[in-house]
Design an enzyme around this catalytic site. Structure first.
Site, PDB file in Angstrom:
ATOM      1  N   ARG A 122      33.939  82.796  69.220  1.00 24.99           N
ATOM      2  CA  ARG A 122      32.714  83.472  68.761  1.00 24.99           C
ATOM      3  C   ARG A 122      32.769  84.990  68.916  1.00 24.99           C
ATOM      4  O   ARG A 122      31.739  85.660  68.968  1.00 24.99           O
ATOM      5  CB  ARG A 122      31.480  82.917  69.471  1.00 24.99           C
ATOM      6  CG  ARG A 122      31.243  81.437  69.200  1.00 24.99           C
ATOM      7  CD  ARG A 122      29.887  80.980  69.719  1.00 24.99           C
ATOM      8  NE  ARG A 122      29.680  79.570  69.416  1.00 24.99           N
ATOM      9  CZ  ARG A 122      29.979  78.562  70.243  1.00 24.99           C
ATOM     10  NH1 ARG A 122      30.510  78.838  71.429  1.00 24.99           N
ATOM     11  NH2 ARG A 122      29.766  77.326  69.888  1.00 24.99           N
ATOM     12  N   LYS A 144      33.645  95.330  58.128  1.00 25.35           N
ATOM     13  CA  LYS A 144      33.661  94.213  57.184  1.00 25.35           C
ATOM     14  C   LYS A 144      34.988  93.479  57.316  1.00 25.35           C
ATOM     15  O   LYS A 144      36.048  94.093  57.249  1.00 25.35           O
ATOM     16  CB  LYS A 144      33.487  94.708  55.745  1.00 25.35           C
ATOM     17  CG  LYS A 144      32.048  94.767  55.285  1.00 25.35           C
ATOM     18  CD  LYS A 144      31.977  94.932  53.782  1.00 25.35           C
ATOM     19  CE  LYS A 144      30.540  94.884  53.298  1.00 25.35           C
ATOM     20  NZ  LYS A 144      30.445  95.021  51.842  1.00 25.35           N
ATOM     21  N   GLU A 186      40.467 104.897  46.462  1.00 23.53           N
ATOM     22  CA  GLU A 186      39.299 104.840  47.336  1.00 23.53           C
ATOM     23  C   GLU A 186      38.823 106.239  47.721  1.00 23.53           C
ATOM     24  O   GLU A 186      37.623 106.474  47.877  1.00 23.53           O
ATOM     25  CB  GLU A 186      39.616 104.025  48.595  1.00 23.53           C
ATOM     26  CG  GLU A 186      39.859 102.544  48.345  1.00 23.53           C
ATOM     27  CD  GLU A 186      38.588 101.749  48.066  1.00 23.53           C
ATOM     28  OE1 GLU A 186      37.478 102.335  48.118  1.00 23.53           O
ATOM     29  OE2 GLU A 186      38.704 100.542  47.797  1.00 23.53           O
ATOM     30  N   LYS A 227      32.033 107.439  55.021  1.00 26.09           N
ATOM     31  CA  LYS A 227      31.745 106.007  55.156  1.00 26.09           C
ATOM     32  C   LYS A 227      30.944 105.738  56.417  1.00 26.09           C
ATOM     33  O   LYS A 227      30.026 104.911  56.405  1.00 26.09           O
ATOM     34  CB  LYS A 227      33.035 105.194  55.159  1.00 26.09           C
ATOM     35  CG  LYS A 227      32.750 103.693  55.216  1.00 26.09           C
ATOM     36  CD  LYS A 227      33.945 102.838  54.895  1.00 26.09           C
ATOM     37  CE  LYS A 227      33.538 101.366  54.836  1.00 26.09           C
ATOM     38  NZ  LYS A 227      34.682 100.485  54.497  1.00 26.09           N
ATOM     39  N   GLU A 237      24.580  95.834  55.213  1.00 25.58           N
ATOM     40  CA  GLU A 237      24.253  95.835  53.785  1.00 25.58           C
ATOM     41  C   GLU A 237      22.935  95.112  53.512  1.00 25.58           C
ATOM     42  O   GLU A 237      22.840  94.206  52.689  1.00 25.58           O
ATOM     43  CB  GLU A 237      25.382  95.181  52.979  1.00 25.58           C
ATOM     44  CG  GLU A 237      25.401  95.630  51.521  1.00 25.58           C
ATOM     45  CD  GLU A 237      26.676  95.232  50.794  1.00 25.58           C
ATOM     46  OE1 GLU A 237      26.553  94.710  49.680  1.00 25.58           O
ATOM     47  OE2 GLU A 237      27.785  95.451  51.330  1.00 25.58           O
ATOM     48  N   ARG A 245      24.771 100.609  52.117  1.00 22.01           N
ATOM     49  CA  ARG A 245      26.171 100.233  52.160  1.00 22.01           C
ATOM     50  C   ARG A 245      26.674  99.684  50.826  1.00 22.01           C
ATOM     51  O   ARG A 245      27.870  99.757  50.520  1.00 22.01           O
ATOM     52  CB  ARG A 245      26.381  99.193  53.271  1.00 22.01           C
ATOM     53  CG  ARG A 245      27.838  98.904  53.522  1.00 22.01           C
ATOM     54  CD  ARG A 245      28.081  98.265  54.873  1.00 22.01           C
ATOM     55  NE  ARG A 245      29.512  98.118  55.069  1.00 22.01           N
ATOM     56  CZ  ARG A 245      30.094  97.950  56.241  1.00 22.01           C
ATOM     57  NH1 ARG A 245      29.366  97.909  57.337  1.00 22.01           N
ATOM     58  NH2 ARG A 245      31.403  97.821  56.333  1.00 22.01           N
ATOM     59  N   ASN A 249      30.508  99.913  47.041  1.00 23.85           N
ATOM     60  CA  ASN A 249      31.107  99.006  46.065  1.00 23.85           C
ATOM     61  C   ASN A 249      31.248  99.634  44.683  1.00 23.85           C
ATOM     62  O   ASN A 249      31.531  98.922  43.713  1.00 23.85           O
ATOM     63  CB  ASN A 249      30.267  97.727  45.958  1.00 23.85           C
ATOM     64  CG  ASN A 249      30.331  96.894  47.219  1.00 23.85           C
ATOM     65  OD1 ASN A 249      31.400  96.648  47.751  1.00 23.85           O
ATOM     66  ND2 ASN A 249      29.173  96.472  47.718  1.00 23.85           N
ATOM     67  N   HIS A 252      33.836  98.338  42.336  1.00 23.92           N
ATOM     68  CA  HIS A 252      34.440  97.141  42.911  1.00 23.92           C
ATOM     69  C   HIS A 252      34.014  95.840  42.234  1.00 23.92           C
ATOM     70  O   HIS A 252      34.754  94.848  42.286  1.00 23.92           O
ATOM     71  CB  HIS A 252      34.152  97.076  44.411  1.00 23.92           C
ATOM     72  CG  HIS A 252      35.006  98.002  45.213  1.00 23.92           C
ATOM     73  ND1 HIS A 252      35.026  99.364  44.996  1.00 23.92           N
ATOM     74  CD2 HIS A 252      35.889  97.765  46.228  1.00 23.92           C
ATOM     75  CE1 HIS A 252      35.887  99.923  45.850  1.00 23.92           C
ATOM     76  NE2 HIS A 252      36.415  98.984  46.605  1.00 23.92           N
ATOM     77  N   HIS A 256      37.129  93.594  41.480  1.00 25.06           N
ATOM     78  CA  HIS A 256      37.317  92.248  42.009  1.00 25.06           C
ATOM     79  C   HIS A 256      37.480  91.231  40.884  1.00 25.06           C
ATOM     80  O   HIS A 256      38.238  90.250  41.026  1.00 25.06           O
ATOM     81  CB  HIS A 256      36.144  91.860  42.910  1.00 25.06           C
ATOM     82  CG  HIS A 256      36.123  92.605  44.207  1.00 25.06           C
ATOM     83  ND1 HIS A 256      35.039  92.586  45.065  1.00 25.06           N
ATOM     84  CD2 HIS A 256      37.053  93.382  44.809  1.00 25.06           C
ATOM     85  CE1 HIS A 256      35.306  93.322  46.129  1.00 25.06           C
ATOM     86  NE2 HIS A 256      36.516  93.816  45.988  1.00 25.06           N
ATOM     87  N   HIS A 269      44.952  96.428  45.093  1.00 20.71           N
ATOM     88  CA  HIS A 269      43.498  96.586  45.122  1.00 20.71           C
ATOM     89  C   HIS A 269      43.074  97.962  44.596  1.00 20.71           C
ATOM     90  O   HIS A 269      42.154  98.067  43.782  1.00 20.71           O
ATOM     91  CB  HIS A 269      42.974  96.385  46.546  1.00 20.71           C
ATOM     92  CG  HIS A 269      41.501  96.603  46.677  1.00 20.71           C
ATOM     93  ND1 HIS A 269      40.564  95.834  46.017  1.00 20.71           N
ATOM     94  CD2 HIS A 269      40.795  97.522  47.381  1.00 20.71           C
ATOM     95  CE1 HIS A 269      39.356  96.268  46.299  1.00 20.71           C
ATOM     96  NE2 HIS A 269      39.460  97.291  47.139  1.00 20.71           N
TER      97      HIS A 269
END
Length: 367
Positions: A122, A144, A186, A227, A237, A245, A249, A252, A256, A269
């Site tokens: 956990r 993330k 990026e 960032k 987010e 946040r 993207n 993106h 994606h 990517h």
């Protein structure tokens, strides 16, 4: 602190952590590991296969202290199979709740390692040594973590902030020019979404950035600072269409979809992001923004880093649009897009006609 090294802190109360940016952190890392283990604490390393072979001296300095699991290079390692293998590795290494995981690699190893650390017992401590430009300026910052499944990219994951990040720019020297350029996509994104001065600096620079540029630490620091500000304001987010946040993207949703439909690994990517940024720029224009601007400057900037401005071969538009609707940015069945009012001023919207999206896809070579 060595000359020209930079540092910043991501301020998240009890989850705050420093990011060190500079060169020559091998000895510092080795000392950190030695001190950590003195009190009986246990740790493991997840390390990228290509990095291990291309940076043997640095790798030896850190892997001699801890058991390490080699992760095959490439997007396919962000998988359930590699996740399970890593869990078993931590268990066999008898890592308890006081233990830690050190991820050494690019975005794939960082995302995988972060999710392993978040889910094992956990949650255990997590440290990162990003080894690609893309990971240094983006994926190693903000917590993330995740893996891919057949339905889409990063659909399984959690938020788990690292305890410390070392961005050693000397490690970029083993990158191919293609990988370095993927990271610059990026960097360009940060200029477009919230830092017009950075974007203009990139456009007006005499020559492209490279791993040995004296001012590279300043560039990485600037992107990480941008960032960090967004993450500090919206860690998980939750802001939604107000921005927050989700603005990270930009490009993106398109990227994606390209990665999923073309097959993971056919585009790096950052290469998919480059096409996605151009799509976002053109969609912004379709929505009535950026009226005084042409996409020529953006295409020229992408070209300067050998980043694509179109698909390398046609992809069926319907498949790309379908992939978009399995993206994690869908909310109540509605797809959200990040677009720009101006360069350096991005916002989220869910008011986009499907025909606009299809038109944007057609302009980058979809059919």
């Amino acid at each position: 602190m060595l000359k020209n090294n930079r540092e910043l802190t991501v301020n998240l109360d009890d989850r705050s952590y420093p990011i060190r940016i500079g060169r020559g952190f091998g000895e510092e890392l080795a000392s950190f590991l030695t001190e950590s283990l003195k009190g009986g604490q246990k740790g493991v390393i997840l390390i990228d296969e290509h990095f291990l072979s291309s940076q043997p001296e640095f790798s030896q300095k850190i892997t001699q202290h801890l058991p390490h699991l080699v992760v095959p290079s490439g997007e396919s390692s962000k998988s359930v199979e590699q996740l399970s293998k890593a869990w078993d590795f931590l268990a066999s290494s008898k890592i308890d709740r006081s233990g830690f995981l050190l991820a050494v690699g690019g975005g794939v190893v960082g995302d995988l390692g972060g999710f392993v650390a978040a889910s094992y017992l956990r949650g255990i401590a997590f440290y990162q040594v990003p080894t690609t430009l893309l990971a240094m300026v983006d994926s190693s910052v903000g917590g993330k973590t995740g893996i891919n499944i057949k339905a889409g990219k990063n659909l399984i994951g959690s938020f788990h902030q690292p305890n410390f990040v070392w961005a050693d720019l000397d490690l970029l020297k083993s990158l191919s020019s293609r990988e370095f350029s993927a990271g610059m996509a990026e960097v360009i994104k940060y200029g477009m979404l919230g830092d017009e001065e950075l974007y203009q600096q990139l456009l007006n620079r005499a020559g492209p950035y490279s791993p040995d540029c004296a001012d590279l630490a300043d560039l990485v620091h600037r992107c990480c600072t941008n960032k960090a500000k967004i993450v500090q304001a919206d860690e998980r987010e939750k802001v939604g269409l107000k921005g927050g946040r989700a603005l990270l993207n930009l490009g993106h949703t398109f990227a994606h979809a390209i990665e999923k439909v073309a097959g993971y690994g056919n585009y790096l990517h950052g290469e998919a992001v480059a096409i996605g940024l151009l799509c976002a720029f053109r969609l912004s224009q379709e929505l009535g923004n950026l009226k005084e601007l042409s996409d020529d400057e953006l295409i020229k900037l992408l070209n300067s880093y050998n980043l694509p401005a179109s698909l390398n071969k046609p992809i069926v538009t319907k498949e790309l649009v379908s992939a978009m609707y399995s993206d994690k940015k869908v909310d109540r069945g509605v797809l959200r897009f990040v677009v720009m009012k101006n360069i350096g001023e991005a916002y989220c919207t869910d008011v986009v006609d499907k025909e606009m999206v299809e038109d944007v896809w057609s302009k980058v070579g979809a059919n």
